[in-house]
Motif scaffolding. Structure first.
Motif, mmCIF file in Angstrom:
data_model
loop_
_atom_site.group_PDB
_atom_site.id
_atom_site.type_symbol
_atom_site.label_atom_id
_atom_site.label_comp_id
_atom_site.label_asym_id
_atom_site.label_seq_id
_atom_site.Cartn_x
_atom_site.Cartn_y
_atom_site.Cartn_z
ATOM 1 N N TYR A 75 0.806 -1.209 0.000
ATOM 2 C CA TYR A 75 0.000 0.000 0.000
ATOM 3 C C TYR A 75 0.848 1.272 0.000
ATOM 4 O O TYR A 75 0.350 2.332 -0.303
ATOM 5 N N GLU A 104 0.297 -15.122 5.295
ATOM 6 C CA GLU A 104 -0.009 -13.712 5.061
ATOM 7 C C GLU A 104 -0.753 -13.133 6.264
ATOM 8 O O GLU A 104 -1.481 -13.845 6.958
ATOM 9 N N THR A 109 -8.528 -7.716 -0.756
ATOM 10 C CA THR A 109 -9.129 -7.933 -2.073
ATOM 11 C C THR A 109 -8.780 -9.323 -2.618
ATOM 12 O O THR A 109 -9.509 -9.885 -3.426
ATOM 13 N N GLY A 110 -7.626 -9.851 -2.185
ATOM 14 C CA GLY A 110 -7.162 -11.138 -2.681
ATOM 15 C C GLY A 110 -6.170 -11.012 -3.829
ATOM 16 O O GLY A 110 -5.627 -12.011 -4.304
ATOM 17 N N THR A 112 -3.072 -9.792 -3.893
ATOM 18 C CA THR A 112 -1.700 -10.186 -3.544
ATOM 19 C C THR A 112 -1.549 -11.703 -3.556
ATOM 20 O O THR A 112 -0.635 -12.246 -4.186
ATOM 21 N N LYS A 136 -10.761 -10.168 5.446
ATOM 22 C CA LYS A 136 -11.826 -9.179 5.232
ATOM 23 C C LYS A 136 -12.658 -9.678 4.061
ATOM 24 O O LYS A 136 -12.488 -9.228 2.922
ATOM 25 N N VAL A 158 -7.019 -2.146 9.976
ATOM 26 C CA VAL A 158 -6.441 -2.634 11.227
ATOM 27 C C VAL A 158 -4.912 -2.570 11.202
ATOM 28 O O VAL A 158 -4.293 -2.632 10.132
#
Ligand code: IMP
Ligand code: MG
Length: 185
Positions: A75, A104, A109-110, A112, A136, A158
């Motif tokens: 990010y 991980e 979002t999935g 990565t 998430k 988080v």
């Protein structure tokens, strides 16, 4: 808990306590130990967020275990994922013919883990599983799931237990929601 930052005062609210994490990681380690009984295992941690989780999880797996680490673009200093994943550091050892668990901190979002799973699968591991401490689920855009998931959490940002905001807060022992008065970050 409040920690004074450079320009702002970030508010932290504990979401998952260190005790809850320890219990869950012990359960995950026991499941992995049972699933791979009699075999060896290579844990591949995604730098840097997974380091603390990997260190704790590895000690709960009672098998012949080795570690490696992989790094991808992250990010950066923003809360939003750019949508693009780039490999910054590859594994040091070959994964061919090995039992691999990609470790991980969080499945969001999935993107990565989809990228990393496809990349590692091309090198023909014997088995390839995903362990994620947090999930998430509501944020997922890719059809990917964790084989070993610690906690499903709501769509809140988080930090702690390895997770950062602009590289800070990784050392917090609990997983905390980062609440900020500023909408501009
Ligand atoms: P994905 O590719 O969208 O699944 O994002 C996974 C990565 O985004 C994780 O490895 C984290 O580095 C980062 N990330 C996603 N959600 C959070 C969060 O709530 N706090 C900190 N990092 C996060
Ligand atoms: Mg990460």
């Amino acid at each position: 808990m409040q920690i004074a930052g450079d320009k702002s005062l970030d508010k932290l609210r504990v979401l998952i306590t260190r005790e809850q994490i320890a219990n869950k990681v012990a359960e995950m380690g026991a499941r992995i130990t049972a699933d791979f009984a009699g075999q060896s295992l290579m844990l591949i941690g995604v730098l840097k967020g997974a380091t603390i989780f990997l260190a704790d999880l590895a000690r709960q797996i009672k098998l012949d275990v080795t570690f490696d680490f992989i790094a991808v673009s992250s990010y950066g200093n923003a809360r939003q994922q750019s949508g693009e994943v780039r490999l910054m550091k590859d594994v040091d050892q070959s994964v061919e013919g090995k039992n691999i668990i990609l470790v991980e901190d969080i499945l969001d979002t999935g993107l990565t883990l989809t990228y990393l799973k496809n990349m590692l699968q091309a090198h023909q591991p014997r088995a390839l599983k995903i362990a994620a401490l947090l999930d998430k689920v509501s944020r997922r855009t890719e059809p990917i799931y964790g084989d070993y998931v610690g906690f499903e959490i709501p769509d809140e940002f988080v930090v702690g237990y390895g997770l950062d905001f602009a590289e800070r807060y990784r050392n917090l022992p609990d997983v905390c929601v980062l609440e900020s008065d500023s909408e501009t970050r």
